[in-house]
Design a protein around this motif. Structure first.
Motif, PDB file in Angstrom:
ATOM      1  N   GLU A  51     -34.731  20.040 -36.423  1.00 22.96           N
ATOM      2  CA  GLU A  51     -33.930  18.970 -37.527  1.00 22.96           C
ATOM      3  C   GLU A  51     -32.762  19.704 -37.768  1.00 22.96           C
ATOM      4  OE1 GLU A  51     -34.129  15.153 -37.480  1.00 22.96           O
ATOM      5  OE2 GLU A  51     -35.960  15.697 -36.354  1.00 22.96           O
ATOM      6  N   MET A  52     -32.416  20.717 -37.032  1.00 19.62           N
ATOM      7  CA  MET A  52     -31.236  21.147 -37.075  1.00 19.62           C
ATOM      8  C   MET A  52     -30.549  22.117 -39.108  1.00 19.62           C
ATOM      9  SD  MET A  52     -28.579  20.148 -34.834  1.00 19.62           S
ATOM     10  CE  MET A  52     -26.977  21.800 -34.719  1.00 19.62           C
ATOM     11  N   ARG A  53     -32.094  21.777 -39.475  1.00 15.65           N
ATOM     12  CA  ARG A  53     -31.754  22.330 -41.370  1.00 15.65           C
ATOM     13  C   ARG A  53     -31.899  23.750 -40.848  1.00 15.65           C
ATOM     14  NH1 ARG A  53     -35.292  18.039 -41.486  1.00 15.65           N
ATOM     15  NH2 ARG A  53     -37.443  18.881 -41.049  1.00 15.65           N
ATOM     16  N   ARG A 106     -30.774  26.527 -37.982  1.00 15.69           N
ATOM     17  CA  ARG A 106     -29.431  26.546 -37.557  1.00 15.69           C
ATOM     18  C   ARG A 106     -28.867  27.857 -37.002  1.00 15.69           C
ATOM     19  NH1 ARG A 106     -25.505  26.626 -38.582  1.00 15.69           N
ATOM     20  NH2 ARG A 106     -24.013  27.024 -36.677  1.00 15.69           N
ATOM     21  N   GLY A 107     -28.647  27.242 -35.849  1.00 12.30           N
ATOM     22  CA  GLY A 107     -27.671  29.194 -35.134  1.00 12.30           C
ATOM     23  C   GLY A 107     -28.378  29.965 -34.229  1.00 12.30           C
ATOM     24  N   ALA A 108     -27.899  30.325 -33.453  1.00 12.01           N
ATOM     25  CA  ALA A 108     -28.807  30.997 -31.788  1.00 12.01           C
ATOM     26  C   ALA A 108     -30.029  32.050 -32.958  1.00 12.01           C
ATOM     27  CB  ALA A 108     -28.304  31.415 -30.807  1.00 12.01           C
ATOM     28  N   THR A 155     -39.166  22.603 -29.257  1.00  8.07           N
ATOM     29  CA  THR A 155     -38.051  22.007 -30.363  1.00  8.07           C
ATOM     30  C   THR A 155     -36.579  21.616 -29.889  1.00  8.07           C
ATOM     31  OG1 THR A 155     -37.470  24.410 -31.461  1.00  8.07           O
ATOM     32  CG2 THR A 155     -38.928  22.850 -32.689  1.00  8.07           C
ATOM     33  N   ARG A 156     -36.172  23.178 -29.465  1.00  8.59           N
ATOM     34  CA  ARG A 156     -35.193  22.866 -29.162  1.00  8.59           C
ATOM     35  C   ARG A 156     -34.362  23.577 -27.931  1.00  8.59           C
ATOM     36  NH1 ARG A 156     -30.101  23.732 -33.609  1.00  8.59           N
ATOM     37  NH2 ARG A 156     -28.369  22.695 -31.475  1.00  8.59           N
ATOM     38  N   PRO A 157     -33.810  23.421 -26.205  1.00  8.12           N
ATOM     39  CA  PRO A 157     -33.942  23.709 -25.145  1.00  8.12           C
ATOM     40  C   PRO A 157     -32.762  24.735 -25.094  1.00  8.12           C
ATOM     41  CG  PRO A 157     -33.123  21.185 -25.271  1.00  8.12           C
ATOM     42  CD  PRO A 157     -33.096  21.561 -26.856  1.00  8.12           C
ATOM     43  N   HIS A 199     -20.166  27.115 -35.790  1.00  4.55           N
ATOM     44  CA  HIS A 199     -20.999  28.594 -37.255  1.00  4.55           C
ATOM     45  C   HIS A 199     -21.485  29.542 -36.560  1.00  4.55           C
ATOM     46  CE1 HIS A 199     -23.581  30.207 -39.980  1.00  4.55           C
ATOM     47  NE2 HIS A 199     -22.718  30.921 -40.362  1.00  4.55           N
ATOM     48  N   SER A 200     -20.924  30.753 -36.179  1.00  2.00           N
ATOM     49  CA  SER A 200     -21.820  31.648 -35.210  1.00  2.00           C
ATOM     50  C   SER A 200     -21.874  32.947 -35.907  1.00  2.00           C
ATOM     51  CB  SER A 200     -21.441  32.157 -34.449  1.00  2.00           C
ATOM     52  OG  SER A 200     -21.320  33.487 -34.171  1.00  2.00           O
ATOM     53  N   THR A 201     -23.119  33.400 -36.776  1.00  2.00           N
ATOM     54  CA  THR A 201     -23.384  34.524 -37.540  1.00  2.00           C
ATOM     55  C   THR A 201     -23.212  35.591 -36.859  1.00  2.00           C
ATOM     56  OG1 THR A 201     -25.190  34.907 -37.327  1.00  2.00           O
ATOM     57  CG2 THR A 201     -25.089  33.100 -38.993  1.00  2.00           C
ATOM     58  N   ASN A 260     -22.168  27.618 -24.721  1.00  2.00           N
ATOM     59  CA  ASN A 260     -22.009  27.958 -26.765  1.00  2.00           C
ATOM     60  C   ASN A 260     -22.110  26.256 -27.068  1.00  2.00           C
ATOM     61  OD1 ASN A 260     -22.443  29.173 -29.279  1.00  2.00           O
ATOM     62  ND2 ASN A 260     -19.652  28.808 -29.117  1.00  2.00           N
ATOM     63  N   LYS A 261     -21.678  25.979 -28.222  1.00  2.00           N
ATOM     64  CA  LYS A 261     -21.096  24.660 -28.924  1.00  2.00           C
ATOM     65  C   LYS A 261     -20.150  23.965 -28.039  1.00  2.00           C
ATOM     66  CE  LYS A 261     -22.888  23.610 -31.249  1.00  2.00           C
ATOM     67  NZ  LYS A 261     -24.385  22.812 -31.726  1.00  2.00           N
ATOM     68  N   ILE A 262     -20.673  22.793 -28.012  1.00  2.00           N
ATOM     69  CA  ILE A 262     -19.271  22.221 -26.885  1.00  2.00           C
ATOM     70  C   ILE A 262     -18.311  21.772 -27.485  1.00  2.00           C
ATOM     71  CG2 ILE A 262     -20.607  19.107 -28.631  1.00  2.00           C
ATOM     72  CD1 ILE A 262     -20.437  19.248 -24.931  1.00  2.00           C
ATOM     73  N   ALA A 318     -24.931  18.694 -26.912  1.00  2.00           N
ATOM     74  CA  ALA A 318     -24.855  20.162 -27.941  1.00  2.00           C
ATOM     75  C   ALA A 318     -23.809  20.708 -27.596  1.00  2.00           C
ATOM     76  CB  ALA A 318     -26.062  20.321 -28.675  1.00  2.00           C
ATOM     77  N   PHE A 319     -23.836  20.903 -26.004  1.00  2.00           N
ATOM     78  CA  PHE A 319     -23.391  22.514 -25.633  1.00  2.00           C
ATOM     79  C   PHE A 319     -22.016  22.479 -24.293  1.00  2.00           C
ATOM     80  CE2 PHE A 319     -27.420  23.534 -27.886  1.00  2.00           C
ATOM     81  CZ  PHE A 319     -26.845  23.843 -28.924  1.00  2.00           C
ATOM     82  N   ASP A 320     -21.090  22.853 -24.152  1.00  2.00           N
ATOM     83  CA  ASP A 320     -21.345  23.428 -22.682  1.00  2.00           C
ATOM     84  C   ASP A 320     -21.550  24.746 -22.588  1.00  2.00           C
ATOM     85  OD1 ASP A 320     -19.105  24.325 -23.748  1.00  2.00           O
ATOM     86  OD2 ASP A 320     -17.681  22.594 -24.077  1.00  2.00           O
TER      87      ASP A 320
END
Ligand code: RI2
Length: 325
Positions: A21-23, A25-27, A67-69, A134-136, A212-214, A283-285
């Motif tokens: 649910e992305m509560r 998030r971030g790789a 959860t997320r691919p 947002h990338s740490t 990375n993020k779309i 979500a990504f490209d």
């Protein structure tokens, strides 16, 4: 419910839900949470045999994996922890799994901090960076530059549909960095003011492509056209070993409700009975390596085309699913 699901601790299931649910998030954050969840499973396991313990841990890993691919940091974290699960008794297996998960989390934090130092060397006093999502990992480069006494400004892309740019803007403001927040469509106009595009990654493929993020790929193409260098901050946990053997990275498709509400959808087309209106939310490209100037890792910076040498060194040639022995 299957026996496999019965064996998965409720805290692990809840971590998996938070990721889906992305509560959470971030790789890198996802990888940290997944390792922590495996440690929790090990601590709370009531297994009485070595085989049952291993089955439980693998079931927990599979629950987290599904959860997320796209961010490979998740399976890489699971693989790292499960490979350290050693011992002839349940007590030994438990201790080794917890130790390995904690070692993973420590190394993750250290890698991010080392990467930040490398990335900050590319930033000069007075530079303006343009960020996406947002990338740490990306922010650690700015943080290290600030610690070096450099003044940095940021142009922060909002990042539709989930607006993770707001998280970036908040963090940068906490550090005292002047921030200009812009909608995604304004990026090309504001590239004229930027000295660097600085983004993170969810996965890096063997040919140096950056997943990375779309919106990252369009930004990178525009940046190349404007002569602004594109720097990707990605710990080696983001290297996708399966791509060495020809696999592609699955791009997560998320719910259309992130883009349009039911009312908005009905306003566009209330004929629910046909497929005339399709809403898609990738979500990504994928950004091809020719648009990327440097991939910054905790092992130094790499031109994207040579990242495969590091990938081979760290992961070898073959891979398996994280829960396979
Ligand atoms: O590991 P760090 O650098 O924190 O983040 C890496 C990437 O993870 C995020 O994905 P999402 O918001 O989870 O979909 C963004 O795409 C970001 O660039």
């Amino acid at each position: 419910m299957t026996d496999r699901h019965h064996a998965v601790d409720s805290a692990v299931a809840s971590t998996a839900d938070d990721i889906a649910e992305m509560r959470t998030r971030g790789a890198a954050t996802i990888a940290d949470a997944a390792a922590g969840a495996l440690a929790t499973q090990a601590k709370r396991s009531e297994a009485t045999t070595e085989a049952a313990f291993r089955t439980e841990l693998r079931a927990a890993a599979k629950t987290l994996y599904e959860t997320r691919p796209t961010a490979v940091s998740l399976p890489n974290a699971l693989r790292y922890v499960l490979r350290g699960m050693e011992g002839a008794t349940v007590a030994e297996l438990r201790a080794s799994t917890i130790d390995q998960a904690e070692a993973f989390q420590r190394e993750l934090a250290q890698a991010q901090s080392k990467l930040g130092t490398v990335g900050s060397n590319r930033l000069r006093d007075g530079d303006v960076v343009m960020t996406h999502c947002h990338s740490t990992d990306a922010l650690s480069c700015v943080e290290a530059a600030l610690e070096d006494g450099k003044e940095i400004e940021a142009i922060v892309k909002e990042t539709r549909p989930r607006k993770q740019g707001h998280i970036t803007a908040r963090q940068l403001r906490e550090w005292g960095v002047p921030v200009t927040l812009v909608v995604d469509n304004a990026a090309r106009r504001y590239l004229d003011r930027a000295d660097h595009v600085l983004v993170g990654a969810d996965s890096i493929a063997a040919d140096g492509s950056v997943i990375n993020k779309i919106g990252t790929s369009g930004l990178a193409v525009n940046a190349r056209e404007r002569g602004v260098p594109v720097m990707v901050a990605a710990q080696t946990i983001k290297l996708h070993p399966d791509t060495m053997t020809g696999h592609t990275v699955e791009i997560e498709m998320r719910a259309e409700s992130e883009i349009v509400s039911d009312d908005e959808r009905a306003d566009i087309d209330d004929e629910y009975t046909d497929d005339g209106l399709v809403v898609e939310n990738p979500a990504f490209d994928v950004t091809p390596p020719r648009y990327v100037d440097a991939i910054v890792t905790e092992r130094g910076q790499y031109p994207p085309e040579s990242i495969v040498t590091l990938m081979r060194e760290l992961f070898g040639e073959t891979t398996s699913e994280p829960w396979e022995p």
